[in-house]
Design a protein around this motif. Structure first.
Motif, PDB file in Angstrom:
ATOM      1  N   THR A 152      24.472  19.870 -37.924  1.00 35.02           N
ATOM      2  CA  THR A 152      23.270  19.331 -37.296  1.00 35.02           C
ATOM      3  C   THR A 152      22.275  20.469 -37.055  1.00 35.02           C
ATOM      4  O   THR A 152      22.659  21.638 -36.964  1.00 35.02           O
ATOM      5  CB  THR A 152      23.591  18.652 -35.955  1.00 35.02           C
ATOM      6  OG1 THR A 152      24.032  19.659 -35.016  1.00 35.02           O
ATOM      7  CG2 THR A 152      24.677  17.594 -36.118  1.00 35.02           C
ATOM      8  N   SER A 153      21.017  20.120 -36.930  1.00 31.12           N
ATOM      9  CA  SER A 153      19.992  21.137 -36.715  1.00 31.12           C
ATOM     10  C   SER A 153      20.222  21.896 -35.415  1.00 31.12           C
ATOM     11  O   SER A 153      20.086  23.124 -35.360  1.00 31.12           O
ATOM     12  CB  SER A 153      18.608  20.484 -36.701  1.00 31.12           C
ATOM     13  OG  SER A 153      18.293  19.953 -37.970  1.00 31.12           O
ATOM     14  N   THR A 154      20.586  21.163 -34.349  1.00 28.56           N
ATOM     15  CA  THR A 154      20.773  21.815 -33.051  1.00 28.56           C
ATOM     16  C   THR A 154      21.867  22.867 -33.109  1.00 28.56           C
ATOM     17  O   THR A 154      21.673  24.017 -32.693  1.00 28.56           O
ATOM     18  CB  THR A 154      21.120  20.760 -31.978  1.00 28.56           C
ATOM     19  OG1 THR A 154      20.006  19.883 -31.806  1.00 28.56           O
ATOM     20  CG2 THR A 154      21.448  21.425 -30.648  1.00 28.56           C
ATOM     21  N   PHE A 155      23.017  22.501 -33.639  1.00 25.29           N
ATOM     22  CA  PHE A 155      24.139  23.438 -33.592  1.00 25.29           C
ATOM     23  C   PHE A 155      24.048  24.514 -34.660  1.00 25.29           C
ATOM     24  O   PHE A 155      24.540  25.629 -34.462  1.00 25.29           O
ATOM     25  CB  PHE A 155      25.461  22.673 -33.652  1.00 25.29           C
ATOM     26  CG  PHE A 155      25.796  22.014 -32.351  1.00 25.29           C
ATOM     27  CD1 PHE A 155      26.327  22.737 -31.308  1.00 25.29           C
ATOM     28  CD2 PHE A 155      25.515  20.680 -32.145  1.00 25.29           C
ATOM     29  CE1 PHE A 155      26.603  22.151 -30.083  1.00 25.29           C
ATOM     30  CE2 PHE A 155      25.778  20.066 -30.934  1.00 25.29           C
ATOM     31  CZ  PHE A 155      26.320  20.808 -29.903  1.00 25.29           C
ATOM     32  N   SER A 156      23.419  24.230 -35.783  1.00 22.89           N
ATOM     33  CA  SER A 156      23.211  25.315 -36.747  1.00 22.89           C
ATOM     34  C   SER A 156      22.297  26.373 -36.138  1.00 22.89           C
ATOM     35  O   SER A 156      22.518  27.577 -36.319  1.00 22.89           O
ATOM     36  CB  SER A 156      22.625  24.773 -38.053  1.00 22.89           C
ATOM     37  OG  SER A 156      21.313  24.272 -37.877  1.00 22.89           O
ATOM     38  N   ALA A 157      21.278  25.946 -35.371  1.00 24.60           N
ATOM     39  CA  ALA A 157      20.394  26.898 -34.696  1.00 24.60           C
ATOM     40  C   ALA A 157      21.169  27.715 -33.665  1.00 24.60           C
ATOM     41  O   ALA A 157      21.036  28.947 -33.596  1.00 24.60           O
ATOM     42  CB  ALA A 157      19.240  26.161 -34.027  1.00 24.60           C
ATOM     43  N   VAL A 158      21.990  27.038 -32.861  1.00 27.83           N
ATOM     44  CA  VAL A 158      22.768  27.721 -31.818  1.00 27.83           C
ATOM     45  C   VAL A 158      23.672  28.786 -32.427  1.00 27.83           C
ATOM     46  O   VAL A 158      23.733  29.927 -31.934  1.00 27.83           O
ATOM     47  CB  VAL A 158      23.601  26.705 -31.016  1.00 27.83           C
ATOM     48  CG1 VAL A 158      24.652  27.417 -30.161  1.00 27.83           C
ATOM     49  CG2 VAL A 158      22.698  25.855 -30.127  1.00 27.83           C
ATOM     50  N   PHE A 159      24.355  28.457 -33.514  1.00 29.52           N
ATOM     51  CA  PHE A 159      25.348  29.401 -34.027  1.00 29.52           C
ATOM     52  C   PHE A 159      24.743  30.485 -34.907  1.00 29.52           C
ATOM     53  O   PHE A 159      25.340  31.556 -35.064  1.00 29.52           O
ATOM     54  CB  PHE A 159      26.482  28.642 -34.708  1.00 29.52           C
ATOM     55  CG  PHE A 159      27.299  27.868 -33.706  1.00 29.52           C
ATOM     56  CD1 PHE A 159      27.958  28.521 -32.687  1.00 29.52           C
ATOM     57  CD2 PHE A 159      27.352  26.483 -33.737  1.00 29.52           C
ATOM     58  CE1 PHE A 159      28.675  27.825 -31.725  1.00 29.52           C
ATOM     59  CE2 PHE A 159      28.070  25.767 -32.783  1.00 29.52           C
ATOM     60  CZ  PHE A 159      28.739  26.442 -31.780  1.00 29.52           C
ATOM     61  N   ARG A 160      23.550  30.251 -35.453  1.00 31.19           N
ATOM     62  CA  ARG A 160      22.842  31.373 -36.077  1.00 31.19           C
ATOM     63  C   ARG A 160      22.401  32.366 -35.004  1.00 31.19           C
ATOM     64  O   ARG A 160      22.487  33.581 -35.192  1.00 31.19           O
ATOM     65  CB  ARG A 160      21.635  30.864 -36.877  1.00 31.19           C
ATOM     66  CG  ARG A 160      21.973  30.396 -38.296  1.00 31.19           C
ATOM     67  CD  ARG A 160      20.726  30.130 -39.102  1.00 31.19           C
ATOM     68  NE  ARG A 160      19.956  29.021 -38.535  1.00 31.19           N
ATOM     69  CZ  ARG A 160      20.128  27.744 -38.864  1.00 31.19           C
ATOM     70  NH1 ARG A 160      21.048  27.398 -39.739  1.00 31.19           N
ATOM     71  NH2 ARG A 160      19.387  26.799 -38.308  1.00 31.19           N
ATOM     72  N   ILE A 161      21.933  31.845 -33.870  1.00 29.35           N
ATOM     73  CA  ILE A 161      21.557  32.722 -32.755  1.00 29.35           C
ATOM     74  C   ILE A 161      22.773  33.481 -32.233  1.00 29.35           C
ATOM     75  O   ILE A 161      22.683  34.675 -31.905  1.00 29.35           O
ATOM     76  CB  ILE A 161      20.884  31.901 -31.633  1.00 29.35           C
ATOM     77  CG1 ILE A 161      19.498  31.427 -32.087  1.00 29.35           C
ATOM     78  CG2 ILE A 161      20.768  32.715 -30.344  1.00 29.35           C
ATOM     79  CD1 ILE A 161      18.828  30.448 -31.139  1.00 29.35           C
ATOM     80  N   ARG A 162      23.905  32.807 -32.157  1.00 31.58           N
ATOM     81  CA  ARG A 162      25.128  33.477 -31.683  1.00 31.58           C
ATOM     82  C   ARG A 162      25.451  34.680 -32.562  1.00 31.58           C
ATOM     83  O   ARG A 162      25.808  35.753 -32.070  1.00 31.58           O
ATOM     84  CB  ARG A 162      26.295  32.485 -31.654  1.00 31.58           C
ATOM     85  CG  ARG A 162      27.553  33.066 -31.022  1.00 31.58           C
ATOM     86  CD  ARG A 162      28.692  32.063 -30.980  1.00 31.58           C
ATOM     87  NE  ARG A 162      29.911  32.725 -30.549  1.00 31.58           N
ATOM     88  CZ  ARG A 162      30.449  32.638 -29.336  1.00 31.58           C
ATOM     89  NH1 ARG A 162      29.880  31.897 -28.415  1.00 31.58           N
ATOM     90  NH2 ARG A 162      31.558  33.294 -29.024  1.00 31.58           N
ATOM     91  N   HIS A 163      25.329  34.505 -33.871  1.00 36.46           N
ATOM     92  CA  HIS A 163      25.576  35.626 -34.781  1.00 36.46           C
ATOM     93  C   HIS A 163      24.594  36.762 -34.530  1.00 36.46           C
ATOM     94  O   HIS A 163      24.989  37.935 -34.413  1.00 36.46           O
ATOM     95  CB  HIS A 163      25.446  35.177 -36.233  1.00 36.46           C
ATOM     96  CG  HIS A 163      25.160  36.317 -37.167  1.00 36.46           C
ATOM     97  ND1 HIS A 163      26.135  37.203 -37.583  1.00 36.46           N
ATOM     98  CD2 HIS A 163      23.991  36.761 -37.713  1.00 36.46           C
ATOM     99  CE1 HIS A 163      25.585  38.125 -38.352  1.00 36.46           C
ATOM    100  NE2 HIS A 163      24.289  37.887 -38.447  1.00 36.46           N
TER     101      HIS A 163
END
Length: 476
Positions: free
Chosen positions: A124-135
Motif C-alpha cells: 500500500t502507498s502508506t506502508f511503502s512510504a513508512v518503510f522507505r523512511i525507516r530505511h
C-alpha cells in the motif's frame, strides 16, 4: 534489456526510448491504463496499453497486485501528476493475484485490518512510504555517527543483567519448562541451564556501550531490545530497536549538545531524501482530520512539525523549573491535567506536551530529575536529591530521548546498587570500569520506533515496524 526502476524512470528525459519495467499493479482502469509500482518510489507509473492488441486471457490476469513485466516506449505523460508514462508494446504476467481472494483492494482499509495482513501491507502507498523512511532513517543514523568519529558496537542480545532494573524481561533458557532441574531448596537450578546462569533478552545495550566508550572514546549501539511489559497501548512494543551512543570525557551539557545535533541531522536527512513520502503522509493526515473537531486534531501538520524541530534551538530547563511552570499553568489551576503535578513524580505526556506546545513553542530538554525516579547508573548531583539526567520532549509525542551523565564514582555507584537491591555479582564487570581509569562519560537512548512515529505521523507504533511484537501478537 536491463530493467529500469520506476524511481529512475521519472528522472529520464522522454525520447521515445525503449524501456523495461517490472512491478505490481495498483489499479487497472478502462482496460487501458495500468498504475504500476515497484516499491522504489511512492509515485505510480502510468502504463498505457492497447487492449485490442492484448489477448483477452491476458487482460483478465491484469488485476490489483499482479506482478507484471512491461516493455514499452517512454513518452511525455498526457495526464497530470507525472512527467512521463510508458506506452506498452509487450506485457507479461509474472505472478497472478486472484481478485476474488486478494485481501487488499484499491480502496481505503483500516490500519487495524492491514496489521492483520502484515505480509502484504507494504504494497500500500502508506506502508511503502513508512518503510522507505525507516530505511533512510537507519542509514542516516549510521551516517551521522560514522562521520562524527563514533564506532558501531554490537551489544549482546542475551544478557545476565537487567540494565534498567525494571524486571520485565524475556527469559532465555534451554531447560525443560515442565520438569526443570531443581536445587535442594526447591528452586530452579540455573547452573544446569545453557549459560550456567539465568539469562534474558536485553532491554538495553547501554551498559556494554559504556565498556566501549571507556576504551574507544565514542561508540554507539543500534540493535533490537525486548521488554516483557503486558501493555497494549499505541506506544509500546515487546520487540523494538534502540540507538544508544556513549561518549567518554563529556558531561551532561555535552550530552545534550550531541543529542540535539543528532536529532536535527536525522530529521533533516529524511526531509531531504524522502520528500515525496513525507508529502504523501502529510496529505494523508490532513484528509483524516478534515472531519475532526479542532481539539482532536494534531497541533501542526507533519511537515510543520518536522520543521518545528530542525529550525528551533531546544529550550533547556530543570525538572524543578518544569514542575513550577506546570503548577502555575492555566491547565493545572483549572484542573484540566489528568495526572497530578508534584515534585518527585515522573512527568506525564500531557505535561511534556504542554511545555513544548504551549509554554515554549519549541522542543524542550528537561534536566536534573529526582534520583528516586531514575536509574541507578545516573550521576548524582551535589544536592543528593537529583541526578544529571536529561529527557528531550517533542510536540505530539512527548519524551523521545532519555539520557544522562553516568556515575563515575565507584563508591557512589555501589551505594546506589545496594539501595536499589541490584545483585552486585551480576554487575561486577560494570563496577570495575570505575576501578580502572574511571572518567566522566555520558550517553542517551533513543527508541527507533518512537522517532519513526514522530517523523511519519503514524498513530500506532505497530505501524512503523514491519512485523510488530506485542502481547498475544507474534503472527509473522
Amino acid at each position: 534489456m536491463k530493467r529500469t526502476e520506476i524511481k529512475q524512470l521519472f528522472l529520464l528525459e522522454p525520447q521515445n526510448q525503449e524501456v523495461l519495467v517490472k512491478g505490481w499493479v495498483r489499479t487497472f482502469r478502462a482496460n487501458r491504463f495500468i498504475a504500476l509500482n515497484d516499491g522504489s518510489t511512492i509515485n505510480n507509473l502510468q502504463v498505457v496499453v492497447d487492449f485490442e492488441q492484448l489477448d483477452e486471457s491476458l487482460l483478465k490476469r491484469i488485476n490489483t497486485s499482479a506482478a507484471l513485466s512491461i516493455t514499452g516506449t517512454l513518452v511525455p505523460s498526457q495526464g497530470k501528476g507525472q512527467s512521463v508514462e510508458v506506452v506498452a508494446t509487450e506485457v507479461e504476467v509474472l505472478g497472478d493475484a486472484d481478485p476474488a481472494e486478494y485481501p487488499i483492494q484499491p480502496k481505503k482499509h483500516s490500519l487495524e485490518f492491514l496489521r492483520e495482513k502484515a505480509h502484504l501491507r507494504m504494497r500500500t502507498s502508506t506502508f511503502s512510504a513508512v518503510f522507505r523512511i525507516r530505511h533512510t532513517m537507519a542509514y542516516a543514523i549510521h551516517h551521522y555517527f560514522h562521520t562524527n568519529g563514533f564506532f558501531y558496537m554490537h551489544s549482546p542480545i542475551v544478557t545476565g543483567s537487567d540494565a534498567e532494573g525494571a524486571g520485565e524481561m524475556f527469559r532465555v533458557s534451554t531447560l525443560d519448562p515442565v520438569n526443570p532441574p531443581m536445587t535442594e531448596d526447591g528452586n530452579v537450578d540455573w547452573k544446569e541451564d545453557f549459560f550456567g546462569k539465568e539469562t534474558n533478552l536485553t532491554v538495553s545495550g547501554q551498559l556494554e556501550a559504556e565498556v566501549g566508550a571507556m576504551s574507544l572514546g565514542k561508540v554507539y549501539t543500534f540493535g533490537p531490545t525486548f521488554r516483557a511489559e503486558n501493555s497494549n497501548t499505541t506506544r509500546h512494543l515487546a520487540e523494538f530497536w534502540m540507538i544508544e551512543p556513549e561518549v567518554a570525557f563529556i558531561d551532561l551539557e555535552g550530552n545534550m549538545d550531541l543529542a540535539e545535533d543528532f536529532l536535527k541531522f536525522v530529521i533533516s536527512f529524511i526531509m531531504e531524501h524522502n520528500a515525496d513520502d513525507l508529502a504523501f503522509l502529510d496529505n494523508r493526515i490532513q484528509q483524516e482530520e478534515k472531519n475532526m473537531k479542532q481539539a482532536d486534531r494534531r497541533p501542526m501538520g507533519l511537515m510543520e512539525t518536522l520543521k518545528f524541530v530542525v529550525e528551533n534551538e531546544f529550550e533547556r530547563i530543570t525538572y524543578t523549573e518544569a514542575i513550577n511552570i506546570l503548577r502555575n499553568s492555566k491547565p493545572y489551576k483549572k484542573g484540566k491535567f489528568e495526572y497530578d503535578v508534584e515534585w518527585g513524580k515522573d512527568l506525564q505526556s500531557e505535561h511534556e506536551r504542554y511545555l513544548v506546545e504551549k509554554k515554549f513553542l519549541k522542543p524542550v530538554i528537561v534536566t536534573d530529575y529526582p534520583r528516586d525516579i531514575k536509574a541507578f547508573y545516573m550521576k548524582q548531583n551535589p544536592d543528593d536529591k537529583t541526578v544529571a539526567a536529561m529527557d528531550i520532549l517533542f510536540p505530539g509525542i512527548g519524551e523521545v530521548v532519555g539520557g544522562s551523565q553516568r556515575e563515575e564514582s565507584l563508591e557512589k555507584l555501589m551505594n546506589r546498587v545496594h539501595e536499589m537491591e541490584i545483585p552486585e555479582e551480576d554487575l561486577w564487570w560494570y563496577l570495575e570500569l570505575r576501578k580502572y581509569g574511571t572518567a566522566p562519560h555520558a550517553g542517551f537512548g533513543l527508541g527507533f520506533e518512537r522517532l519513526m512515529l514522530f517523523v511519519t505521523g503514524m498513530g500506532n507504533i505497530r505501524d512503523v515496524i514491519p512485523f510488530p511484537r506485542a502481547p498475544k501478537s507474534a503472527d509473522f
